[in-house]
Design an enzyme around this catalytic site. Structure first.
Site, PDB file in Angstrom:
ATOM      1  N   TYR A  95       0.845  -1.097  -0.153  1.00  0.00           N
ATOM      2  CA  TYR A  95      -0.122  -0.161  -0.016  1.00  0.00           C
ATOM      3  C   TYR A  95       0.677   1.257   0.090  1.00  0.00           C
ATOM      4  O   TYR A  95       2.064   1.355   0.596  1.00  0.00           O
ATOM      5  CB  TYR A  95      -0.899   0.008   1.136  1.00  0.00           C
ATOM      6  CG  TYR A  95      -0.436   0.192   2.567  1.00  0.00           C
ATOM      7  CD1 TYR A  95      -0.205   1.451   2.811  1.00  0.00           C
ATOM      8  CD2 TYR A  95       0.005  -0.727   3.453  1.00  0.00           C
ATOM      9  CE1 TYR A  95       0.218   1.782   4.267  1.00  0.00           C
ATOM     10  CE2 TYR A  95       0.571  -0.491   4.705  1.00  0.00           C
ATOM     11  CZ  TYR A  95       0.615   0.839   5.290  1.00  0.00           C
ATOM     12  OH  TYR A  95       1.235   0.996   6.297  1.00  0.00           O
ATOM     13  N   CYS A  96       0.444   2.515  -0.681  1.00  0.00           N
ATOM     14  CA  CYS A  96       0.938   3.643  -0.450  1.00  0.00           C
ATOM     15  C   CYS A  96      -0.145   4.572   0.068  1.00  0.00           C
ATOM     16  O   CYS A  96      -0.928   4.064   0.897  1.00  0.00           O
ATOM     17  CB  CYS A  96       1.519   4.011  -1.816  1.00  0.00           C
ATOM     18  SG  CYS A  96       0.090   4.020  -3.098  1.00  0.00           S
ATOM     19  N   TRP A  97      -0.215   5.792  -0.452  1.00  0.00           N
ATOM     20  CA  TRP A  97      -0.853   6.844   0.280  1.00  0.00           C
ATOM     21  C   TRP A  97      -2.504   6.459  -0.035  1.00  0.00           C
ATOM     22  O   TRP A  97      -3.387   6.561   0.916  1.00  0.00           O
ATOM     23  CB  TRP A  97      -0.719   8.410  -0.208  1.00  0.00           C
ATOM     24  CG  TRP A  97      -1.396   9.456   0.154  1.00  0.00           C
ATOM     25  CD1 TRP A  97      -2.368  10.124  -0.585  1.00  0.00           C
ATOM     26  CD2 TRP A  97      -2.133   9.743   1.637  1.00  0.00           C
ATOM     27  NE1 TRP A  97      -3.126  10.807   0.018  1.00  0.00           N
ATOM     28  CE2 TRP A  97      -2.838  10.811   1.609  1.00  0.00           C
ATOM     29  CE3 TRP A  97      -1.408   9.437   2.892  1.00  0.00           C
ATOM     30  CZ2 TRP A  97      -3.340  11.454   2.512  1.00  0.00           C
ATOM     31  CZ3 TRP A  97      -1.835  10.069   3.935  1.00  0.00           C
ATOM     32  CH2 TRP A  97      -2.727  11.068   4.046  1.00  0.00           C
ATOM     33  N   TYR A 124      -3.404   3.695   2.051  1.00  0.00           N
ATOM     34  CA  TYR A 124      -3.126   4.355   3.745  1.00  0.00           C
ATOM     35  C   TYR A 124      -4.600   4.813   4.098  1.00  0.00           C
ATOM     36  O   TYR A 124      -5.280   4.872   4.932  1.00  0.00           O
ATOM     37  CB  TYR A 124      -2.271   5.010   3.828  1.00  0.00           C
ATOM     38  CG  TYR A 124      -2.113   5.706   5.302  1.00  0.00           C
ATOM     39  CD1 TYR A 124      -1.693   5.058   6.580  1.00  0.00           C
ATOM     40  CD2 TYR A 124      -2.620   7.039   5.362  1.00  0.00           C
ATOM     41  CE1 TYR A 124      -2.054   5.692   7.809  1.00  0.00           C
ATOM     42  CE2 TYR A 124      -2.720   7.754   6.698  1.00  0.00           C
ATOM     43  CZ  TYR A 124      -2.512   6.873   7.829  1.00  0.00           C
ATOM     44  OH  TYR A 124      -2.610   7.642   9.113  1.00  0.00           O
TER      45      TYR A 124
END
Length: 351
Positions: A95-97, A124
């Site tokens: 996962y990222c932002w 996120y």
């Protein structure tokens, strides 16, 4: 090997993966991250700032080209280090932002290696919405019993004693990295962000069996600079309590040991005394400093308790009016007394 998407960020869902990979920058990760996540950033803080500046002020194409080069090099490094010994059946969740380019870049390469890789849809932000819904908008199904008592009665240590006796224990001060008073900051250890505190808290709550009570300290709604979220505070504010009772002199001696780091740092001690929310007065402050100069820290602790901590505790107890299950006397500086008190508290909690 294709990618899959997941929307479920429950503890059970995340446990199905071998590694939860947070590809955001170290600064983003430090502010908050999902419990158990490993930070394998595809852009460093400096690289992310550089690419963002170019994107806004210069050229989107140039920013993407430069960013892609950074991302490729960083992913290569992770494959050669953190991920080098992972077997063929390794199942990561990335996962990222917001589930965009950074997580998809990492996930695409990992899937091409042959690892069944999933991306957290929404990134996120999906995880953070889950935390907020649970701790701000929801209701907890747990039952709490509180350890109450004046400052220095050994509540935190008693929490550990009960955990050793098989009770579920929620150490709020440990999660918040603060001892819950003006003197409570831990030397060399900053408090986590509010978001990270909530992530750690939710992970702890999810680990408890709802059929059994959870023991916690009777805290105010804030621990240092961290706020207890509404869903938990609604439970703690009305939970039954067991009160620890100890003589002021014994509590003062206990505090000298528990706050040894403050006692041994005169500048920190003076700064903490200056932050007291009550009017101390020059004469009283001079007396306290003489006690510190003479090494009579127990006398100083007893004086501060009498002026501030004991009255504040008494006001808080009247305000919350939590049901009393029983009271247990102890000398917190006497190991035998403490063990006997722990047995008595355990008996009350089981009743």
């Amino acid at each position: 090997m294709g990618l899959s998407l997941t929307h479920d960020v429950s503890a059970e869902a995340l446990a199905r993966f071998d590694m939860l990979i947070d590809v955001r920058s170290p600064g983003e990760f430090a502010e908050d991250h999902a419990p158990g996540a490993v930070n394998l950033p595809v852009l460093s803080d400096a690289e992310r700032a550089e690419v963002g500046t170019i994107y806004v002020q210069d050229s989107r194409f140039r920013a993407r080209r430069i960013g892609a080069a950074y991302v490729a090099r960083n992913i290569a490094r992770h494959l050669e280090t953190a991920l080098k010994d992972r077997p063929g059946g390794f199942r990561p969740l990335v996962y990222c932002w917001r589930g965009g380019m950074r997580s998809n870049a990492m996930a695409t390469i990992l899937s091409q290696v042959g690892w069944p890789t999933a991306v957290l849809s929404g990134g996120y932000r999906t995880y953070r919405r889950h935390v907020t819904a649970r701790l701000y908008d929801g209701a907890l199904s747990l039952r709490f019993i509180l350890l109450d008592g004046h400052t220095g009665s050994g509540k935190t240590e008693m929490l550990g004693k009960l955990a050793a006796r098989g009770f579920q224990a929620l150490d709020l001060e440990g999660l918040a990295a603060h001892r819950g008073s003006l003197f409570g900051a831990l030397a060399g250890r900053a408090q986590p962000s509010q978001k990270l505190f909530e992530s750690r808290l939710l992970a702890a709550l999810d680990g408890f069996d709802a059929a059994q009570p959870v023991v916690a300290e009777a805290e105010s709604s804030k621990i240092g600079e961290r706020m207890i979220p509404p869903a938990l505070w609604a439970q703690l504010a009305h939970a039954p309590r067991i009160e620890l009772i100890a003589a002021p002199a014994a509590r003062a001696r206990y505090l000298v040991g528990a706050y040894r780091d403050i006692v041994e740092d005169r500048a920190a001690l003076d700064a903490a005394l200056a932050r007291l929310p009550v009017r101390v007065g020059g004469e009283r402050l001079a007396t306290w400093r003489r006690l510190a100069d003479a090494g009579d820290f127990a006398g100083l602790a007893e004086a501060v308790m009498a002026l501030h901590y004991d009255p504040a505790y008494d006001r808080s107890r009247k305000k919350h009016d939590r049901p009393l299950l029983g009271a247990v006397g102890l000398d917190p500086t006497d190991p035998a007394s403490f063990e006997a008190a722990a047995d008595a508290v355990a008996a009350l909690a089981r009743a």
